[in-house]
Design a protein around this motif. Structure first.
Motif, PDB file in Angstrom:
ATOM      1  N   SER A 177       0.938  -1.325  -0.061  1.00  0.00           N
ATOM      2  CA  SER A 177       0.103   0.047  -0.035  1.00  0.00           C
ATOM      3  C   SER A 177       0.741   1.375  -0.042  1.00  0.00           C
ATOM      4  O   SER A 177       0.493   2.388  -0.690  1.00  0.00           O
ATOM      5  N   GLY A 178       2.177   1.276   0.854  1.00  0.00           N
ATOM      6  CA  GLY A 178       2.890   2.554   0.575  1.00  0.00           C
ATOM      7  C   GLY A 178       3.300   2.718  -0.922  1.00  0.00           C
ATOM      8  O   GLY A 178       3.442   3.916  -1.179  1.00  0.00           O
ATOM      9  N   ILE A 179       3.681   1.604  -1.589  1.00  0.00           N
ATOM     10  CA  ILE A 179       4.128   1.836  -2.936  1.00  0.00           C
ATOM     11  C   ILE A 179       2.928   2.250  -3.857  1.00  0.00           C
ATOM     12  O   ILE A 179       3.102   3.230  -4.553  1.00  0.00           O
ATOM     13  N   GLY A 180       1.830   1.765  -3.501  1.00  0.00           N
ATOM     14  CA  GLY A 180       0.554   2.085  -4.437  1.00  0.00           C
ATOM     15  C   GLY A 180      -0.035   3.436  -4.071  1.00  0.00           C
ATOM     16  O   GLY A 180      -0.218   4.110  -5.051  1.00  0.00           O
ATOM     17  N   GLN A 181       0.213   4.047  -2.695  1.00  0.00           N
ATOM     18  CA  GLN A 181      -0.386   5.384  -2.678  1.00  0.00           C
ATOM     19  C   GLN A 181       0.546   6.499  -3.180  1.00  0.00           C
ATOM     20  O   GLN A 181      -0.054   7.448  -3.934  1.00  0.00           O
ATOM     21  N   PHE A 182       1.764   5.813  -3.146  1.00  0.00           N
ATOM     22  CA  PHE A 182       2.806   7.173  -3.840  1.00  0.00           C
ATOM     23  C   PHE A 182       2.710   7.069  -5.332  1.00  0.00           C
ATOM     24  O   PHE A 182       2.812   8.149  -5.962  1.00  0.00           O
ATOM     25  N   ALA A 183       2.619   5.961  -5.788  1.00  0.00           N
ATOM     26  CA  ALA A 183       2.224   5.907  -7.501  1.00  0.00           C
ATOM     27  C   ALA A 183       1.102   6.766  -7.743  1.00  0.00           C
ATOM     28  O   ALA A 183       1.038   7.455  -8.799  1.00  0.00           O
ATOM     29  N   VAL A 184       0.042   6.937  -6.984  1.00  0.00           N
ATOM     30  CA  VAL A 184      -1.235   7.570  -7.273  1.00  0.00           C
ATOM     31  C   VAL A 184      -0.949   9.029  -7.110  1.00  0.00           C
ATOM     32  O   VAL A 184      -1.414   9.823  -7.948  1.00  0.00           O
ATOM     33  N   ILE A 185      -0.284   9.404  -6.103  1.00  0.00           N
ATOM     34  CA  ILE A 185       0.013  10.754  -5.903  1.00  0.00           C
ATOM     35  C   ILE A 185       1.056  11.168  -6.982  1.00  0.00           C
ATOM     36  O   ILE A 185       0.916  12.318  -7.415  1.00  0.00           O
ATOM     37  N   GLN A 186       2.002  10.482  -7.221  1.00  0.00           N
ATOM     38  CA  GLN A 186       2.897  10.579  -8.425  1.00  0.00           C
ATOM     39  C   GLN A 186       2.290  10.952  -9.900  1.00  0.00           C
ATOM     40  O   GLN A 186       2.771  11.841 -10.551  1.00  0.00           O
ATOM     41  N   SER A 187       0.965  10.169  -9.956  1.00  0.00           N
ATOM     42  CA  SER A 187       0.478  10.297 -11.281  1.00  0.00           C
ATOM     43  C   SER A 187      -0.426  11.446 -11.389  1.00  0.00           C
ATOM     44  O   SER A 187      -0.630  11.990 -12.661  1.00  0.00           O
ATOM     45  N   VAL A 188      -0.729  11.902 -10.275  1.00  0.00           N
ATOM     46  CA  VAL A 188      -1.477  13.432 -10.502  1.00  0.00           C
ATOM     47  C   VAL A 188      -0.597  14.694 -10.415  1.00  0.00           C
ATOM     48  O   VAL A 188      -1.319  15.776 -10.524  1.00  0.00           O
ATOM     49  N   ALA A 189       0.662  14.396  -9.873  1.00  0.00           N
ATOM     50  CA  ALA A 189       1.614  15.674  -9.537  1.00  0.00           C
ATOM     51  C   ALA A 189       1.576  16.465 -10.725  1.00  0.00           C
ATOM     52  O   ALA A 189       1.662  17.815 -10.447  1.00  0.00           O
ATOM     53  N   PRO A 190       1.856  16.159 -12.029  1.00  0.00           N
ATOM     54  CA  PRO A 190       1.981  17.161 -13.260  1.00  0.00           C
ATOM     55  C   PRO A 190       0.759  18.054 -13.342  1.00  0.00           C
ATOM     56  O   PRO A 190       0.844  19.168 -13.556  1.00  0.00           O
ATOM     57  N   ALA A 191      -0.321  17.322 -13.011  1.00  0.00           N
ATOM     58  CA  ALA A 191      -1.850  18.156 -13.254  1.00  0.00           C
ATOM     59  C   ALA A 191      -1.840  19.245 -11.997  1.00  0.00           C
ATOM     60  O   ALA A 191      -2.382  20.443 -12.326  1.00  0.00           O
ATOM     61  N   VAL A 192      -1.264  18.990 -10.857  1.00  0.00           N
ATOM     62  CA  VAL A 192      -1.435  19.886  -9.939  1.00  0.00           C
ATOM     63  C   VAL A 192      -0.255  20.945  -9.709  1.00  0.00           C
ATOM     64  O   VAL A 192      -0.482  21.978  -9.266  1.00  0.00           O
ATOM     65  N   GLY A 193       0.873  20.622 -10.581  1.00  0.00           N
ATOM     66  CA  GLY A 193       1.570  21.642 -10.517  1.00  0.00           C
ATOM     67  C   GLY A 193       2.867  21.372  -9.363  1.00  0.00           C
ATOM     68  O   GLY A 193       3.624  22.245  -8.929  1.00  0.00           O
ATOM     69  N   VAL A 194       3.194  20.078  -8.959  1.00  0.00           N
ATOM     70  CA  VAL A 194       3.837  19.924  -7.571  1.00  0.00           C
ATOM     71  C   VAL A 194       4.794  18.872  -8.073  1.00  0.00           C
ATOM     72  O   VAL A 194       4.509  17.645  -8.406  1.00  0.00           O
TER      73      VAL A 194
END
Length: 328
Positions: A177-194
């Motif tokens: 779950s630690g890997i999975g959660q980071f993967a999702v956060i990483q996937s939306v990062a470009p759209a958020v600009g972070v």
């Protein structure tokens, strides 16, 4: 947990349970194993007491028709595996497992003893169950959340602290779950600009050094992903965010009550009473494979204005308007 302490906890949980429930069928004493991913702290005791209260209301009494064997893994995977094997060796009628890090050891130890889990992310993706509606096998329970929720944390960080351009994600890389959660956060990062980067929580000294180094540059914020280690080190993580004046987003409101800035996630305490119902149904003959896995019904946002003021942050009104809980 010592036997005397556990009996006291059971007694404290047994407030005003109906007299009719005491007519629970007589016969052999049933055995329930309890494996907790976190340490035996106040939050764990509250959740365990909620579970025990639910069992008492269904007529199960410690020392009369049921006995409990309890283990706390304190966020340590080796402990979780050892305690899983110990509990299975005691031949329990059912095991309550709190936290995803307990499940690997339990799956290694048994495919026959019924297991009811709570606070587990993505049970289908990790192979614990065949589907949410028809779990199959010996495992069922109550989800933590779907991974898609994790993207909301990064959006919240940007919303509450618009100047944020970098985010460190504190996660446990040793669990799926630690890997999975980071993967999702990483996937939306470009759209958020972070820009996002992980900080592993396995070694607390290394975690502290990594947070200190991250805080050395401007416009940073933290996201604390869900894990047993995050619970174990809850106070330490909140203190680190305060020390370096980093806006931080957490996965459950309990962190905000303890001094964290903002959280979005399910009320995890609400899983433990229905978990007692599932354990009761299994003790009465139903099979885990026939009990659907349940997801949280409601999610809450909590904001701590005291913490915001301490780090020099003005919380936007749009954020406050969406919060169910505000600490002033």
């Amino acid at each position: 947990m010592q036997r005397r302490e556990f009996i006291g906890l059971v007694g404290g949980a047994a407030i005003a349970w109906p007299l009719a429930a005491r007519a629970q069928q007589s016969g052999r004493v049933r055995r329930i194993g309890i494996l907790w991913a976190t340490a035996e702290d106040d939050l764990a005791k509250l959740r365990l007491a909620t579970f025990l209260q639910g069992l008492h209301e269904l007529g199960w009494r410690d020392g009369e028709n049921v006995r409990f064997d309890v283990r706390f893994a304190s966020g340590n995977l080796a402990n979780a595996r050892q305690y899983a094997a110990e509990l299975v060796a005691l031949a329990p009628d059912v095991i309550l497992a709190m936290g995803g890090s307990t499940m690997a050891g339990l799956r290694e130890a048994t495919r026959t003893v019924p297991v009811v889990f709570t606070i587990v992310a993505d049970p289908v993706g990790t192979g614990l169950v065949n589907s949410l509606s028809r779990p199959g096998g010996n495992v069922t329970g109550f989800m933590l959340f779907e991974y898609s929720l994790c993207g909301k944390w990064l959006s919240l960080l940007k919303e509450i602290a618009p100047g944020t351009t970098r985010a460190a994600v504190l996660r446990d890389a040793e669990v799926t779950s630690g890997i999975g959660q980071f993967a999702v956060i990483q996937s939306v990062a470009p759209a958020v600009g972070v820009d996002v980067s992980p900080i592993n929580m396995g070694d607390t000294a290394e975690m502290e050094r990594a947070v200190e180094a991250f805080a050395g540059s401007a416009n940073g914020g933290l996201i604390v992903a869900a894990s047993a280690l995050a619970q174990v080190h809850r106070k330490r993580v909140i203190a680190l965010a305060a020390r370096y004046k980093l806006p931080a987003v957490y996965y459950e409101p309990e962190f905000v009550a303890a001094g964290g800035l903002i959280a979005y996630g399910p009320n995890l305490l609400s899983e433990f009473r229905p978990a007692a119902s599932y354990v009761d149904r299994i003790l009465k003959g139903e099979k885990p494979r026939d009990l659907p896995v349940q997801a949280p019904n409601t999610y809450e946002m909590a904001v701590n204005l005291k913490t915001a003021k301490a780090i020099g942050l003005v919380v936007p009104q749009a954020v406050l308007a969406g919060a169910e809980k505000v600490i002033e």
